[in-house]
Structures are given as structure tokens and as C-alpha cells.
Scaffold this active site. Structure first.
Site, mmCIF file in Angstrom:
data_model
loop_
_atom_site.group_PDB
_atom_site.id
_atom_site.type_symbol
_atom_site.label_atom_id
_atom_site.label_comp_id
_atom_site.label_asym_id
_atom_site.label_seq_id
_atom_site.Cartn_x
_atom_site.Cartn_y
_atom_site.Cartn_z
ATOM 1 N N CYS A 62 0.852 -1.181 0.000
ATOM 2 C CA CYS A 62 0.000 0.000 0.000
ATOM 3 C C CYS A 62 0.894 1.241 0.000
ATOM 4 O O CYS A 62 2.004 1.220 0.510
ATOM 5 C CB CYS A 62 -0.931 0.088 1.193
ATOM 6 S SG CYS A 62 -2.004 -1.334 1.399
ATOM 7 N N ARG A 83 3.494 -0.314 -4.938
ATOM 8 C CA ARG A 83 3.286 -0.860 -3.592
ATOM 9 C C ARG A 83 1.916 -1.504 -3.437
ATOM 10 O O ARG A 83 1.600 -2.065 -2.391
ATOM 11 C CB ARG A 83 3.445 0.255 -2.556
ATOM 12 C CG ARG A 83 4.820 0.868 -2.545
ATOM 13 C CD ARG A 83 4.880 1.974 -1.531
ATOM 14 N NE ARG A 83 4.719 1.451 -0.189
ATOM 15 C CZ ARG A 83 5.708 1.259 0.658
ATOM 16 N NH1 ARG A 83 6.929 1.534 0.312
ATOM 17 N NH2 ARG A 83 5.481 0.783 1.862
ATOM 18 N N TRP A 97 -3.062 -2.497 -1.465
ATOM 19 C CA TRP A 97 -2.850 -3.929 -1.691
ATOM 20 C C TRP A 97 -3.718 -4.615 -0.643
ATOM 21 O O TRP A 97 -3.494 -4.468 0.566
ATOM 22 C CB TRP A 97 -1.380 -4.298 -1.506
ATOM 23 C CG TRP A 97 -1.088 -5.716 -1.885
ATOM 24 C CD1 TRP A 97 -0.848 -6.195 -3.144
ATOM 25 C CD2 TRP A 97 -1.010 -6.840 -1.009
ATOM 26 N NE1 TRP A 97 -0.630 -7.547 -3.096
ATOM 27 C CE2 TRP A 97 -0.721 -7.973 -1.811
ATOM 28 C CE3 TRP A 97 -1.153 -7.018 0.364
ATOM 29 C CZ2 TRP A 97 -0.567 -9.251 -1.282
ATOM 30 C CZ3 TRP A 97 -1.007 -8.291 0.890
ATOM 31 C CH2 TRP A 97 -0.716 -9.383 0.071
ATOM 32 N N ASN A 125 -1.669 1.830 6.147
ATOM 33 C CA ASN A 125 -0.886 0.666 5.700
ATOM 34 C C ASN A 125 -0.651 -0.194 6.933
ATOM 35 O O ASN A 125 -0.364 0.333 8.003
ATOM 36 C CB ASN A 125 0.492 1.080 5.185
ATOM 37 C CG ASN A 125 0.409 1.822 3.886
ATOM 38 O OD1 ASN A 125 -0.647 1.889 3.268
ATOM 39 N ND2 ASN A 125 1.532 2.397 3.473
ATOM 40 N N GLY A 126 -0.707 -1.505 6.745
ATOM 41 C CA GLY A 126 -0.460 -2.395 7.880
ATOM 42 C C GLY A 126 -1.693 -3.212 8.204
ATOM 43 O O GLY A 126 -2.629 -3.301 7.401
ATOM 44 N N GLU A 129 15.613 -18.606 -8.661
ATOM 45 C CA GLU A 129 15.328 -17.217 -9.017
ATOM 46 C C GLU A 129 14.705 -17.131 -10.420
ATOM 47 O O GLU A 129 13.777 -16.356 -10.654
ATOM 48 C CB GLU A 129 16.624 -16.390 -8.924
ATOM 49 C CG GLU A 129 16.551 -14.969 -9.458
ATOM 50 C CD GLU A 129 15.533 -14.080 -8.764
ATOM 51 O OE1 GLU A 129 14.958 -14.481 -7.738
ATOM 52 O OE2 GLU A 129 15.288 -12.975 -9.287
ATOM 53 N N LYS A 151 11.060 -15.522 -11.176
ATOM 54 C CA LYS A 151 10.875 -14.396 -12.099
ATOM 55 C C LYS A 151 9.801 -14.731 -13.126
ATOM 56 O O LYS A 151 8.914 -13.944 -13.399
ATOM 57 C CB LYS A 151 12.218 -14.114 -12.790
ATOM 58 C CG LYS A 151 12.650 -12.726 -12.981
ATOM 59 C CD LYS A 151 12.720 -11.806 -11.811
ATOM 60 C CE LYS A 151 12.591 -12.318 -10.440
ATOM 61 N NZ LYS A 151 12.654 -11.581 -9.297
ATOM 62 N N GLU A 194 6.153 -15.042 -11.479
ATOM 63 C CA GLU A 194 5.498 -13.866 -10.903
ATOM 64 C C GLU A 194 5.042 -12.855 -11.954
ATOM 65 O O GLU A 194 4.133 -12.080 -11.693
ATOM 66 C CB GLU A 194 6.343 -13.200 -9.818
ATOM 67 C CG GLU A 194 7.541 -12.443 -10.286
ATOM 68 C CD GLU A 194 8.309 -11.800 -9.129
ATOM 69 O OE1 GLU A 194 7.689 -11.287 -8.196
ATOM 70 O OE2 GLU A 194 9.554 -11.811 -9.186
ATOM 71 N N HIS A 200 14.360 -37.441 -7.792
ATOM 72 C CA HIS A 200 13.741 -37.809 -6.513
ATOM 73 C C HIS A 200 12.269 -37.402 -6.460
ATOM 74 O O HIS A 200 11.672 -37.371 -5.388
ATOM 75 C CB HIS A 200 14.515 -37.180 -5.356
ATOM 76 C CG HIS A 200 15.925 -37.676 -5.264
ATOM 77 N ND1 HIS A 200 16.236 -38.960 -4.885
ATOM 78 C CD2 HIS A 200 17.106 -37.081 -5.560
ATOM 79 C CE1 HIS A 200 17.557 -39.134 -4.923
ATOM 80 N NE2 HIS A 200 18.095 -38.000 -5.337
ATOM 81 N N LYS A 212 5.242 -4.414 -4.362
ATOM 82 C CA LYS A 212 6.703 -4.379 -4.321
ATOM 83 C C LYS A 212 7.258 -4.596 -2.919
ATOM 84 O O LYS A 212 8.196 -5.334 -2.718
ATOM 85 C CB LYS A 212 7.176 -3.035 -4.868
ATOM 86 C CG LYS A 212 8.673 -2.867 -4.936
ATOM 87 C CD LYS A 212 9.251 -3.703 -6.047
ATOM 88 C CE LYS A 212 10.757 -3.596 -6.138
ATOM 89 N NZ LYS A 212 11.295 -4.704 -6.957
HETATM 90 O O1 M6R Z 1 12.330 -5.685 -0.522
HETATM 91 P P1 M6R Z 1 12.820 -7.064 -0.295
HETATM 92 O O2 M6R Z 1 14.066 -7.362 -1.045
HETATM 93 O O3 M6R Z 1 12.969 -7.401 1.161
HETATM 94 O O4 M6R Z 1 11.705 -7.992 -0.907
HETATM 95 C C1 M6R Z 1 11.743 -9.376 -0.770
HETATM 96 C C2 M6R Z 1 10.724 -10.017 -1.672
HETATM 97 O O5 M6R Z 1 9.437 -9.600 -1.343
HETATM 98 C C3 M6R Z 1 10.995 -9.715 -3.151
HETATM 99 O O6 M6R Z 1 12.277 -10.095 -3.533
HETATM 100 C C4 M6R Z 1 9.963 -10.452 -4.037
HETATM 101 O O7 M6R Z 1 10.163 -11.825 -3.954
HETATM 102 C C5 M6R Z 1 10.043 -9.966 -5.484
HETATM 103 N N1 M6R Z 1 8.722 -9.834 -6.002
HETATM 104 C C6 M6R Z 1 10.781 -10.912 -6.355
HETATM 105 O O8 M6R Z 1 10.853 -10.487 -7.671
#
Ligand code: M6R
Length: 606
Positions: A2, A27, A75, A99-100, A482, A486, A489, A505, A601
Site C-alpha cells: 500500500c 506498492r 494492496w 498501511n499495515g 530465481e 521471475k 510472478e 527424486h 513491491k
Molecule cells: O524488498 P525485499 O528485497 O525485502 O523484498 C523481498 C521479496 O518480497 C521480493 O524479492 C519479491 O520476492 C520480489 N517480487 C521478487 O521479484
């Protein structure tokens, strides 16, 4: 998670509120809303489901000249994305954005009989609670203070009253809030990027602080209504850094700027001629660095994977060093034990991730020395760690993290070199790591320049698949995780990463024509073993794209040979190819690259 904005001054509020919300949209983008208050005590409340652009389209018919207002981009936590659940929430004269999470909102709600609840949110409960204390003899700040004394949970809030067009009340506990100081203007933002171009002077609110923001200044106090002195700091983000600069998407910009951001990460820290690495800001003496016996690394999502990759490098660099890596969301609830002489590396792009922050606080409580590897300057984690390194990669706007991964893994590697040098161990590899760190930006640049078109073409041809498996061994295992994150998401292709040796396995059972597989292979001592895994997938009708630095024969549907002179750090080069692949698959599918569904984010709630 948010975004909050606010402003009070002499200029019209709506333009700043909308511009700020656009900047904070990464956000959260489930709904957005603003309220402004006129000098004759009328509130103009506008809210819309979806992105800020939907809210913006309401402004045409509802333009106001009011000079005070607050806004929010959401969000969703409690209640579906809808106009009714959008902030600001109103109760009587009180309008509030939040927010929160208010954990005891159900309990509080039962005592608020006078308010007819319209939304499913915890935030409306807080608005009603503030209003319940806000009578004719009460100042807004006192009503907010009384309400917050009853709240259990996390919040960053901004509150205005239709009764008083001369102040905004903000408060923070666990969710960031920054107050920008302008000329006869005061701005509010949950992230410094919303303040760029308006002011460079800011007060970062701490947990437990409440601020009364007026046109001519700000007064801080605590929850017991005791005054606190404010510390004004300078924000050092330039406008260019938060703009697309001609790219179609922030994600592509952030992938392509890695050579530049990485040079900033390395600058002044790696000295190739003297074969030395020196990270400033660790707040550790050479003796303390030499004495480190155990490094524990924490992070979430991509930051966790960067930590995992970094852990392989730390082990290679420092003889006898024990390294473990934990997902912050798990570690925070585990009965974990750490040996003496442990240093914790706290990895985060935003510096605000709730799980990572909770772990940091627990580690500090246990007396563990904590070092941050952070991008966002002035963020909560950066402020709370004992020492650490800003990675200097500049703000990441796209929700999917890319340049952060590269710079974080590199920073952990630099830290490893520094420990190795302090201990006087692993001299051969240290020299090689330093040389490769220095070469890495150019090697990444070459991948972007020379392979972008080929990868775009590959991506188009594989975009129709529903599922994907990424696999690699050793340092390519975190890279496989990773790569899968990517792709999933942003393209919504269900993608999972595996250690190549684990496929047999269980996961290999998945392989069928709805899947393609990305095999990551390095031309090193594990090359033949990697080929065995590949053969096993091929034998079951796999559709393999091999991404490799090897020119040797590899039997796969597609082989993308990345020509690089790097060896130890080649995984970071192959990862850039994966980033481009995920980007182009998403473009081919026509999805929102920078703001994928259901995500935000900065994850400031549990
Ligand atoms: O701001 P941060 O690096 O602590 O965020 C951690 C994760 O939320 C962040 O890396 C998330 O997994 C991304 N969407 C990955 O692309």
C-alpha cells in the site's frame, strides 16, 4: 505494501496526490483513493477500484482547489479489492488512510456501536475508533493518540478531519512514513520516491511517533503525548532514477541498467590492482571480521535467493566458515540457535519487508551482530541494523526484482573476500573472485547487447507453455530458483526451480508436453553430471532450453550459449539471460510486466 501520500500547503492538493500515488503504485494497485478538505470544511472523497488511472479519471468531474489532502493505493489484506474497501475510510468528520494490519480490529469493532460499517476492512474500524474520541472539545491529534493506544498491530496512517483543514495527523508503528518539508508545504509519503521533485528534506518517522503536519511545519510527539525533536535528513534519489527513460517497462530498464548499477555497487570497494576489497559501513574492526566463524543470511523471495547464491560464494571464499541461509518468514517463528561469533546478513531491496524486519529485531534481541545489504536508503532495516552496505543499485520500481539480486549477490561476495583477507585464507580464489567482480559489469552488458533479440525470439516460442521447471547444480541451484520465481510472478506460467540432482527424486514425474524445462549448465567440474540430469529429462520427452557458458555439445531442444570469460561468477551472467527471458515471455503474453496481479513491491505485512 500500500502507498500513502498527503500534502498540506498553498497549492492545490490533487495534483500532488495523484502524482504521488502513481509513483507509489508499485506498492499496491487493487484500488486507490484521495480526500481533500476545503477551507469551508467540505470533503471531496474519490475512490476507485483498480489502478490510480481509474481514480484519476474521476478527477475531471471532481476537480478541487483544496490545499490539504491524503491518498492511498491499496494492496488488499482485509476485504476484496473494491471501491467500498478502498481508502480513505470515513467516520463522521474523520478520513483515514492506513498501511499495515490492525490485528484486534474485530474486538475493537464490537465496541463501536455508533458507526455503521460499510467495508470489510480493518482500516474503517480504526477510522471509527478515532472518530469515537473526536468530539467538539478534542483535537484530532489527541483522538488519534487515544485510538492508537488501543490498537494491536502495525500501521502507518494519515488522518484528516473535515472540521480542520489546517492539519494532517500521521503516525507510524511498523509501516514506513516519511514527512517531506517544503516551503510552506508539508508532504507525506510512505516511500521517498513520491517526494522527489517536491522536496529533498525529510523526516523519517520512527515507530511510536505521531506527527502534526501543518503548512508551516511539523510537530512530533509520542503515544504518551510527549514532544519529540525531529531530525531532518536529505533524500538523495534523483528524478531520472524513478523514470522509465525511454524503455517500454521499468523491468526492462532495470535489467538493462545492471552494468551501470553494478559498477556503482563495486565502485570504491574493489581494488583490482592491489587485490583488495573494502566495504565501508560494516562497523566491524579487522579483528572482529577475522573472528567471524558463522554467517547467517536472511531475506525473502529474490533477496533470499541472492543470499543463497552468496552463501555458496562465502563457503568457497573462506575456509572453515559456516554459513546458513534462512527465509525470514520461516526463521522468525523457529526455535533457532546461533553459535557465538555469528554475524547476520540481512538482505532486502526495500528495507521494509515485515518478515525480514521481524527477524532482524529478534537477532538483535539475542545480541547477534547484524549487517544490512540494502538498496533503499533510509529504510527501516537500513536504520536498525548494526552496520552494513548500501548496494547503490538505485530504486527498483518494477515489482519483480532483478538488479537487486545481482548487486546483493555481489555484495555478499565482496563481504566474503573481506573476511577471507582478514583471516588470510583462500588466497588463490580471492584473487580470481576480485578479477571476476571487476569484469562482471562488462560481461552482463555483453549478454544484454548480444543476446536480447535471440532471447526475445526464444521467449515468443515458449510463451504458450503452462508449466516450467528450472534446474541447476551448485551455484546454479539458487539461480534456477530465481529464474522460476521471475517467470512465474510476471508471466503466471507455473514455474518451479530445483537442484538438478533432486529431479529424479520426484519432480521429474511432472515432465510432459505442457512443460518446458530450463537447464542451467556451467562448463566446470560438474558439467558431465549436469548432462546426466539433462539426459534424464530428454528421455522423458522434455522440451529443454539449456542456458550455458559451454561450447561443448549439449543435447537440448534449444541451447543458448552465453559467451563469457567468467567462471565463478558466470551464474550471475546466466541469470541475466533468464531475466530477459521472463520479461519477453510476459510481453508475448500481453500481461502487465511491472505490476503483476496480486503482488506489491514492498511486503510490509505478514
Ligand atoms: O524488498 P525485499 O528485497 O525485502 O523484498 C523481498 C521479496 O518480497 C521480493 O524479492 C519479491 O520476492 C520480489 N517480487 C521478487 O521479484
Amino acid at each position: 505494501m500500500c502507498g500513502i501520500v498527503g500534502c498540506i500547503g498553498k497549492k492545490e492538493a490533487q495534483p500532488y496526490l495523484i502524482s504521488g500515488l502513481h509513483r507509489l503504485e508499485y506498492r499496491g494497485y487493487d484500488s486507490a483513493g484521495i480526500v481533500t478538505i476545503s477551507n469551508d470544511n467540505k470533503a471531496t472523497l474519490l475512490r476507485a477500484k483498480g489502478k490510480v488511472s481509474s481514480l484519476e479519471s474521476l478527477i475531471g468531474k471532481n476537480t478541487s482547489k483544496d490545499t490539504i489532502g491524503i491518498g492511498h493505493t491499496r494492496w488488499a489484506t482485509h476485504g476484496e479489492p473494491s471501491e467500498t474497501n478502498a481508502h480513505p475510510h470515513q467516520s463522521g468528520n474523520v478520513y483515514l488512510v492506513h498501511n499495515g494490519i490492525i490485528e484486534n480490529y474485530k474486538e475493537l469493532k464490537t465496541s463501536l456501536k455508533d458507526h455503521v460499517f460499510k467495508s470489510q476492512t480493518d482500516t474503517e474500524v480504526l477510522a471509527a475508533l478515532v472518530n469515537s474520541f473526536y468530539n467538539n472539545d478534542t483535537e484530532l491529534v489527541d483522538a488519534v493518540t487515544q485510538a492508537l493506544q488501543l490498537v494491536v498491530g502495525t500501521y502507518g496512517i494519515a488522518v484528516v478531519s473535515a472540521r480542520n483543514p489546517d492539519e494532517i495527523i500521521v503516525a507510524r508503528s511498523g509501516s514506513p512514513l516519511i514527512i517531506g518539508i517544503g516551503d510552506d508545504e508539508t508532504y507525506i509519503a510512505s516511500d521517498a520516491s513520491a517526494l522527489i521533485g517536491y522536496t529533498t528534506q525529510a523526516i523519517y518517522l520512527n515507530d511510536g511517533e505521531i506527527a502534526v503536519c501543518r503548512r508551516d511545519g511539523v510537530k512530533l510527539r509520542d503515544l504518551a503525548a510527549q514532544p519529540i525533536s525531529a531530525q531532518v535528513e536529505t533524500i538523495e534519489i534523483d528524478m531520472q532514477a524513478i523514470q522509465k527513460q525511454g524503455y517500454d517497462h521499468f523491468l526492462l530498464k532495470e535489467i538493462c541498467e545492471q552494468p551501470v548499477t553494478l559498477r556503482s555497487t563495486l565502485s570504491g570497494r574493489v581494488n583490482v590492482e592491489d587485490e583488495l576489497v573494502k566495504l565501508g559501513g560494516l562497523n566491524l574492526t579487522v579483528e572482529e571480521i577475522r573472528d567471524i566463524e558463522h554467517v547467517t543470511i536472511i531475506g525473502c523471495g529474490t533477496a533470499y535467493y541472492a543470499g543463497l547464491l552468496g552463501s555458496y560464494y562465502l563457503e568457497q571464499l573462506v575456509d572453515g566458515l559456516t554459513v546458513d541461509v534462512a527465509m525470514a518468514s520461516e526463521l522468525r517463528y523457529r526455535s533457532f540457535h546461533l553459535p557465538k561469533k555469528t554475524v547476520a546478513l540481512v538482505i532486502s531491496q526495500s528495507g521494509e519487508t515485515a518478515d525480514t524486519l521481524a527477524c532482524l529485531r529478534e537477532l538483535k534481541r539475542r545480541g547477534v551482530k547484524t549487517l544490512g545489504i540494502i538498496i533503499a536508503v533510509g529504510s527501516t532495516i537500513a536504520r536498525e541494523v548494526d552496520g552494513g552496505v548500501y548496494v547503490h543499485a538505485g530504486p527498483e520500481i518494477s515489482v519483480a526484482s532483478t538488479k537487486a539480486f545481482t548487486s546483493q549477490a555481489v555484495t555478499i561476495t565482496m563481504f566474503g573476500v573481506q573476511i577471507a583477507q582478514a583471516k588470510g585464507s583462500g588466497a588463490k580464489d580471492v584473487a580470481k573472485f576480485i578479477k571476476e567482480l571487476d569484469q562482471l559489469p562488462n560481461e552482463i552488458e555483453a549478454v544484454i547487447n548480444n543476446y536480447k533479440d535471440r532471447i526475445a525470439d526464444l521467449a515468443k516460442r515458449y510463451a504458450h507453455y503452462e508449466h516450467a521447471i528450472f534446474f541447476g547444480r551448485d551455484t546454479l541451484y539458487p539461480v534456477a530458483l530465481e529464474g522460476a520465481l521471475k517467470l512465474k510472478e510476471i508471466s503466471y506460467i507455473q514455474a518451479e526451480g530445483f537442484a538438478a540432482g533432486e529431479l529424479k527424486h520426484g519432480p521429474i514425474a511432472l515432465v510432459d508436453d505442457t512443460f518446458f524445462e530450463v537447464a542451467l549448465i556451467l562448463d566446470n567440474w560438474l558439467f558431465d553430471k549436469s548432462l546426466s540430469g539433462l539426459a534424464e529429462v530428454n528421455a522423458r520427452g522434455g522440451h529443454i532450453i539449456a542456458i550455458t557458458n559451454s561450447k561443448k555439445q549439449i543435447d537440448a531442444e534449444e541451447v543458448l550459449v552465453i559467451d563469457t570469460k567468467l567462471d565463478l561468477l558466470a551464474p550471475l551472467v546466466l541469470n541475466v539471460a533468464q531475466q530477459l527471458f521472463a520479461y519477453y515471455v510476459t510481453v508475448a503474453k500481453g500481461f502487465d510486466v511491472d505490476q503483476p496481479r496480486n503482488l506489491a513491491k514492498s511486503v510490509t505485512v505478514e
